[in-house]
Write a protein that holds these residues in place. Sequence first.
Motif, PDB file in Angstrom:
ATOM      1  N   TYR A  89      -4.201   0.384 -35.510  1.00 26.22           N
ATOM      2  CA  TYR A  89      -3.462   0.800 -34.323  1.00 26.22           C
ATOM      3  C   TYR A  89      -4.347   1.673 -33.439  1.00 26.22           C
ATOM      4  CZ  TYR A  89      -2.690   5.216 -36.802  1.00 26.22           C
ATOM      5  OH  TYR A  89      -2.866   6.385 -37.478  1.00 26.22           O
ATOM      6  N   ARG A 116       1.498   6.400 -26.181  1.00 22.83           N
ATOM      7  CA  ARG A 116       1.943   5.142 -26.766  1.00 22.83           C
ATOM      8  C   ARG A 116       1.067   4.799 -27.954  1.00 22.83           C
ATOM      9  NH1 ARG A 116       4.046   0.302 -23.595  1.00 22.83           N
ATOM     10  NH2 ARG A 116       4.535   2.109 -22.336  1.00 22.83           N
ATOM     11  N   LEU A 118      -0.072   1.467 -30.130  1.00 24.43           N
ATOM     12  CA  LEU A 118      -0.126   0.002 -30.049  1.00 24.43           C
ATOM     13  C   LEU A 118      -0.750  -0.528 -31.331  1.00 24.43           C
ATOM     14  CD1 LEU A 118      -1.867   0.443 -26.700  1.00 24.43           C
ATOM     15  CD2 LEU A 118       0.301  -0.728 -26.815  1.00 24.43           C
ATOM     16  N   ILE A 154       7.624   2.122 -35.290  1.00 19.21           N
ATOM     17  CA  ILE A 154       7.459   0.831 -34.618  1.00 19.21           C
ATOM     18  C   ILE A 154       8.328  -0.167 -35.375  1.00 19.21           C
ATOM     19  CG2 ILE A 154       5.832  -0.967 -33.933  1.00 19.21           C
ATOM     20  CD1 ILE A 154       3.646   1.235 -34.031  1.00 19.21           C
ATOM     21  N   GLN A 159       5.456  -4.352 -31.059  1.00 21.27           N
ATOM     22  CA  GLN A 159       4.059  -4.084 -31.404  1.00 21.27           C
ATOM     23  C   GLN A 159       3.595  -2.718 -30.901  1.00 21.27           C
ATOM     24  OE1 GLN A 159       1.778  -6.308 -33.158  1.00 21.27           O
ATOM     25  NE2 GLN A 159       3.829  -6.942 -33.750  1.00 21.27           N
ATOM     26  N   SER A 160       4.529  -1.950 -30.292  1.00 22.81           N
ATOM     27  CA  SER A 160       4.167  -0.629 -29.769  1.00 22.81           C
ATOM     28  C   SER A 160       5.417   0.231 -29.643  1.00 22.81           C
ATOM     29  CB  SER A 160       3.498  -0.761 -28.400  1.00 22.81           C
ATOM     30  OG  SER A 160       4.417  -1.237 -27.437  1.00 22.81           O
ATOM     31  N   ASP A 162       6.538   4.347 -27.725  1.00 24.11           N
ATOM     32  CA  ASP A 162       6.116   5.552 -27.010  1.00 24.11           C
ATOM     33  C   ASP A 162       6.383   6.784 -27.861  1.00 24.11           C
ATOM     34  OD1 ASP A 162       5.528   3.924 -24.842  1.00 24.11           O
ATOM     35  OD2 ASP A 162       7.483   4.234 -23.910  1.00 24.11           O
TER      36      ASP A 162
END
Length: 188
Positions: A89, A116, A118, A154, A159-160, A162
């Motif tokens: 990530y 964020r 990801l 998540i 896939q992400s 905040d």
Amino acid sequence: MRIQLAALKVAASATLAVGLSACSMGNMFAPGPADSTLSTASPTQAELSAVNALPAIATECPPIKVRQGAQALFNYGNGRKGNARDLNYQAVIDQESRNCVVSNGLITVKMGVTGRVLLGPAGNQTNVTVPVRFVVERDDVALFSQKYEIPVSITPPAQSNDFVKVVENVGIPYTGGENIVIWVGFDG
């Protein structure tokens, strides 16, 4: 030159007259008592008013900046740092903000950051913890430094996600003329 000076005097006199006449108009937008008069506050009333007054908002709130090299965090698997295919990530800081209030020689700061997380090609995490550090420096000397571990969930198929971190009530003594900077960034 004399004509310009005379015109300036007339303009200044007119501005002063309009300003003074406005002082005696009272509040023309809200009705007041029929026999409303101006009165002067007693020393006790003035002192009580000063004690209960809201603190002034700082006119020069220290800037908040992302520390160079600390705006992104990368987590790799299999010990292969830098290999894009092994990226679990990546976390990035999107925005930073602060708000200040000054009272009795003290700047009280509320500061925050949004970012964020990801997932990368090798990522399948559902819970990630990102380390974010806030530092307040005066003339390159740290007055406040705190690391926060921010949990980020998540939920697949996402896939992400905040994250937000707000730090409140950080007091900075202020005497004037100092170079105060608030730094934020990943600490890991």
